[in-house]
Design a protein around this motif. Structure first.
Motif, PDB file in Angstrom:
ATOM      1  N   UNK A  40       0.850  -1.187   0.000  1.00 13.73           N
ATOM      2  CA  UNK A  40       0.000   0.000   0.000  1.00 13.73           C
ATOM      3  C   UNK A  40       0.883   1.233   0.000  1.00 13.73           C
ATOM      4  N   UNK A  41       0.422   2.277  -0.671  1.00  8.39           N
ATOM      5  CA  UNK A  41       1.134   3.550  -0.588  1.00  8.39           C
ATOM      6  C   UNK A  41       0.575   4.340   0.587  1.00  8.39           C
ATOM      7  N   UNK A  42       1.473   4.715   1.506  1.00 10.14           N
ATOM      8  CA  UNK A  42       1.042   5.449   2.692  1.00 10.14           C
ATOM      9  C   UNK A  42       0.882   6.928   2.370  1.00 10.14           C
ATOM     10  N   UNK A  43       1.904   7.499   1.769  1.00  8.41           N
ATOM     11  CA  UNK A  43       1.890   8.921   1.469  1.00  8.41           C
ATOM     12  C   UNK A  43       2.916   9.199   0.374  1.00  8.41           C
ATOM     13  N   UNK A  44       2.696  10.283  -0.336  1.00  4.11           N
ATOM     14  CA  UNK A  44       3.647  10.731  -1.350  1.00  4.11           C
ATOM     15  C   UNK A  44       4.019  12.174  -1.050  1.00  4.11           C
ATOM     16  N   UNK A  45       5.310  12.461  -1.078  1.00  2.00           N
ATOM     17  CA  UNK A  45       5.781  13.814  -0.796  1.00  2.00           C
ATOM     18  C   UNK A  45       6.010  14.517  -2.130  1.00  2.00           C
ATOM     19  N   UNK A  46       5.292  15.620  -2.358  1.00  4.55           N
ATOM     20  CA  UNK A  46       5.329  16.315  -3.646  1.00  4.55           C
ATOM     21  C   UNK A  46       5.646  17.790  -3.430  1.00  4.55           C
ATOM     22  N   UNK A  47       6.561  18.297  -4.233  1.00  2.00           N
ATOM     23  CA  UNK A  47       6.888  19.721  -4.178  1.00  2.00           C
ATOM     24  C   UNK A  47       5.805  20.503  -4.909  1.00  2.00           C
ATOM     25  N   UNK A  48       4.931  21.148  -4.145  1.00  2.00           N
ATOM     26  CA  UNK A  48       3.828  21.918  -4.716  1.00  2.00           C
ATOM     27  C   UNK A  48       3.282  22.859  -3.654  1.00  2.00           C
ATOM     28  N   UNK A  49       2.542  23.829  -4.104  1.00  2.00           N
ATOM     29  CA  UNK A  49       1.893  24.766  -3.187  1.00  2.00           C
ATOM     30  C   UNK A  49       0.567  24.165  -2.748  1.00  2.00           C
ATOM     31  N   UNK A  63       3.509  20.908  11.459  1.00  2.00           N
ATOM     32  CA  UNK A  63       2.278  21.016  10.683  1.00  2.00           C
ATOM     33  C   UNK A  63       2.592  20.803   9.205  1.00  2.00           C
ATOM     34  N   UNK A  64       1.917  19.811   8.610  1.00  2.00           N
ATOM     35  CA  UNK A  64       2.152  19.470   7.207  1.00  2.00           C
ATOM     36  C   UNK A  64       0.841  19.546   6.454  1.00  2.00           C
ATOM     37  N   UNK A  65       0.888  20.139   5.247  1.00  2.00           N
ATOM     38  CA  UNK A  65      -0.293  20.227   4.391  1.00  2.00           C
ATOM     39  C   UNK A  65      -0.467  18.928   3.616  1.00  2.00           C
ATOM     40  N   UNK A  66      -1.667  18.349   3.680  1.00  2.00           N
ATOM     41  CA  UNK A  66      -1.981  17.129   2.943  1.00  2.00           C
ATOM     42  C   UNK A  66      -3.181  17.361   2.047  1.00  2.00           C
ATOM     43  N   UNK A  67      -3.256  16.594   0.999  1.00  2.00           N
ATOM     44  CA  UNK A  67      -4.466  16.492   0.184  1.00  2.00           C
ATOM     45  C   UNK A  67      -4.606  15.042  -0.242  1.00  2.00           C
ATOM     46  N   UNK A  68      -5.806  14.648  -0.630  1.00  2.00           N
ATOM     47  CA  UNK A  68      -6.040  13.280  -1.043  1.00  2.00           C
ATOM     48  C   UNK A  68      -5.770  13.129  -2.531  1.00  2.00           C
ATOM     49  N   UNK A  69      -5.097  12.059  -2.900  1.00  2.00           N
ATOM     50  CA  UNK A  69      -4.809  11.799  -4.307  1.00  2.00           C
ATOM     51  C   UNK A  69      -6.093  11.476  -5.054  1.00  2.00           C
ATOM     52  N   UNK A  70      -6.171  11.929  -6.299  1.00  2.00           N
ATOM     53  CA  UNK A  70      -7.325  11.613  -7.138  1.00  2.00           C
ATOM     54  C   UNK A  70      -7.108  10.342  -7.942  1.00  2.00           C
ATOM     55  N   UNK A  71      -5.948   9.721  -7.754  1.00  2.00           N
ATOM     56  CA  UNK A  71      -5.621   8.479  -8.463  1.00  2.00           C
ATOM     57  C   UNK A  71      -6.338   7.320  -7.783  1.00  2.00           C
ATOM     58  N   UNK A  72      -7.289   6.702  -8.490  1.00  2.00           N
ATOM     59  CA  UNK A  72      -8.094   5.631  -7.882  1.00  2.00           C
ATOM     60  C   UNK A  72      -7.237   4.419  -7.557  1.00  2.00           C
ATOM     61  N   UNK A  73      -6.126   4.236  -8.312  1.00  2.00           N
ATOM     62  CA  UNK A  73      -5.273   3.083  -8.079  1.00  2.00           C
ATOM     63  C   UNK A  73      -4.513   3.204  -6.761  1.00  2.00           C
ATOM     64  N   UNK A  74      -4.362   4.422  -6.282  1.00  2.00           N
ATOM     65  CA  UNK A  74      -3.668   4.647  -5.008  1.00  2.00           C
ATOM     66  C   UNK A  74      -4.648   4.771  -3.845  1.00  2.00           C
ATOM     67  N   UNK A  75      -5.928   4.485  -4.107  1.00  2.00           N
ATOM     68  CA  UNK A  75      -6.957   4.441  -3.060  1.00  2.00           C
ATOM     69  C   UNK A  75      -7.017   5.747  -2.272  1.00  2.00           C
ATOM     70  N   UNK A  76      -6.919   6.857  -2.996  1.00  2.00           N
ATOM     71  CA  UNK A  76      -7.005   8.176  -2.362  1.00  2.00           C
ATOM     72  C   UNK A  76      -5.989   8.367  -1.240  1.00  2.00           C
ATOM     73  N   UNK A  77      -4.797   7.803  -1.433  1.00  2.00           N
ATOM     74  CA  UNK A  77      -3.754   7.967  -0.412  1.00  2.00           C
ATOM     75  C   UNK A  77      -3.343   9.430  -0.329  1.00  2.00           C
TER      76      UNK A  77
END
Length: 326
Positions: A40-49, A63-77
């Motif tokens: 399973x993918x736990x989290x992905x660290x991406x350089x973005x605003x 404090x870390x900013x998170x958002x949910x992935x829209x990739x269905x294959x990653x189960x909204x990780x």
């Protein structure tokens, strides 16, 4: 809350093989958990605003900013949105959280194939380095040497090379990796048979002088090198008729177990598992031929079959080794 999660996920957590920081393919870190079956993918660290869909979580005091992935294959990780200057500190905070949650009950490893950037130094992490291709220019080799020298000794180095001879310094930390897998056209890249200082080596090459194999074994016999070596497997593709057994065994002064007896089988847990479903142990070496190291009288079993030579070191003296068959 952590104790509640742990108590409800006992079976799942027990099946964890390792947690990986995957930085291969020029990607930004993907943090995956590998089970005995699947991952399973736990989290992905991406350089973005961070955008309006982001939410903040306190991870090990940061404090870390998170958002949910829209990739269905990653189960909204979740995706951790970071600015470049905060990337390293975010990864360290996430790792501190894992250590606080799992402790040393699971293994952690960092995997990369990019030697342009130094690794993030994390506690209890094994570092693994894969080289898929490299140009033979001096600048490239110097850059690679600097990368290896500037980082901790690697748990594993994999080399897939289709170029001619490239030599590293014999003292290079490159050869200190605990486990090394080499697939190449020329056995001299890297010169594992001369300078390897680790425990397990797996080599597949097109060309290799038989004299180099003999020198390798004889050097081990004198105790002059390969002090930590436990296992070597080498396959030479260009040998049409297979390796010349008599030439090699005579050249290394091999000893022989009584043909009427069944020799002990050499097998070890692998230092590094490529995949969660990989065979956990080295190939079994069951052979009547062996050599003895002069400095401590320890034994190494040798098996030659077809194009492959296996070399397995025992933590036993010759008398102890032979006594296993009584």
């Amino acid at each position: 809350m952590k104790e509640l999660i742990k108590s409800s996920q006992i079976a799942r957590f027990k099946s964890i093989v390792h947690i990986a920081y995957d930085c291969t393919g020029k990607d930004q870190p993907k943090i995956d958990v590998f089970y005995k079956e699947g991952w399973d993918q736990i989290v992905r660290v991406v350089e973005e605003v961070a955008n309006t869909d982001s939410f903040q979580l306190n991870v090990s005091g940061k404090l870390i900013d998170f958002r949910l992935s829209e990739n269905v294959y990653l189960r909204n990780s979740p995706i951790a949105s970071v600015v470049p200057s905060q990337k390293e500190s975010v990864i360290k905070s996430i790792h501190e959280y894992f250590l606080g949650f799992f402790g040393d009950s699971v293994k952690y490893r960092w995997e990369t194939d990019d030697w342009e950037f130094l690794l993030v130094q994390l506690q209890n992490v094994s570092y693994c380095f894969r080289i898929d291709s490299i140009n033979s220019g001096v600048a490239n080799i110097q850059q690679l040497e600097h990368f290896v020298a500037s980082n901790p000794v690697f748990k594993r180095i994999e080399v897939y090379a289709r170029i001619d001879t490239i030599e590293f310094s014999p003292e290079s930390k490159f050869y200190e990796a605990e486990s090394m897998k080499v697939d190449q056209n020329e056995h001299t890249f890297p010169e594992v048979l001369r300078h390897f200082q680790g425990r397990h080596a797996f080599i597949r090459c097109r060309y290799c002088e038989i004299s180099e194999l003999i020198k390798f074994v004889n050097k081990w016999k004198t105790g002059g090198a390969f002090q930590k070596l436990e296992y070597l497997k080498i396959r030479i593709r260009s040998v049409d008729e297979g390796l010349p057994q008599d030439e090699i065994l005579n050249g290394i002064g091999a000893k022989y177990v009584d043909a009427a007896k069944s020799p002990p089988t050499h097998v070890l847990p692998k230092v590094y598992l490529e995949y969660s479903y990989s065979k956990p142990n080295t190939d079994r070496i069951n052979s009547h031929t062996y050599v003895v190291r002069e400095t401590d009288n320890h034994v190494a079993s040798i098996r030659i079959f077809g194009k492959t030579l296996w070399f397995g070191v025992w933590n036993k003296t010759e008398d102890q080794f032979l006594g296993m068959m009584d």
